[in-house]
Scaffold this active site. Structure first.
Site, PDB file in Angstrom:
ATOM      1  N   CYS A 109      -8.806   0.410   4.591  1.00 12.69           N
ATOM      2  CA  CYS A 109      -8.117  -0.494   5.518  1.00 12.69           C
ATOM      3  C   CYS A 109      -7.200  -1.413   4.718  1.00 12.69           C
ATOM      4  O   CYS A 109      -7.595  -1.937   3.691  1.00 12.69           O
ATOM      5  CB  CYS A 109      -9.100  -1.348   6.318  1.00 12.69           C
ATOM      6  SG  CYS A 109      -9.932  -0.442   7.625  1.00 12.69           S
ATOM      7  N   VAL A 110      -5.990  -1.577   5.212  1.00 12.53           N
ATOM      8  CA  VAL A 110      -5.037  -2.468   4.529  1.00 12.53           C
ATOM      9  C   VAL A 110      -4.939  -3.789   5.240  1.00 12.53           C
ATOM     10  O   VAL A 110      -5.309  -3.944   6.343  1.00 12.53           O
ATOM     11  CB  VAL A 110      -3.650  -1.828   4.412  1.00 12.53           C
ATOM     12  CG1 VAL A 110      -3.688  -0.703   3.413  1.00 12.53           C
ATOM     13  CG2 VAL A 110      -3.137  -1.364   5.745  1.00 12.53           C
TER      14      VAL A 110
END
Length: 110
Positions: A109-110
């Site tokens: 996840c960014v």
């Protein structure tokens, strides 16, 4: 960053994830959701508790693909649909639900 919940100071990282995972409570989850202007309903809590159970079993938070598959198996077909999950957690189901669940940020996840 620090937040205060019921007289207890809880530390979070800059993204709002708990520094100490043992600080989690439903009150903490509700507070974090209120910061996002989100009121948690029954479906939110099912996912939040699922995320906690998954983390406790596997030692990692599920990414979106794993979460979709697992929720579909656990609760039925609509729970595996991206639209359904994004309607509940508009900032990203795995990331946002994980933050409320007191788990680390999911890998990828960014």
């Amino acid at each position: 960053m620090e937040i205060e919940i019921n007289g207890k100071t809880v530390a979070t990282d800059p993204e709002g994830y708990l520094v100490d995972l043992s600080d989690w409570s439903e009150d903490v989850a509700s507070y974090l959701a209120s910061q996002d202007k989100l009121e948690l309903g029954e479906n939110h809590w099912k996912i939040i508790h699922y995320m906690r159970d998954y983390f406790n079993e596997y030692g990692t938070a599920p990414n979106l693909r794993i979460l979709q598959k697992a929720l579909k198996e656990e609760f039925g077909p609509e729970w595996g649909e991206k639209k359904f999950l994004f309607d509940l957690f508009p900032f990203g189901p795995a990331k946002q639900a994980g933050r409320y669940a007191g788990t680390p940020k999911p890998t990828g996840c960014v």
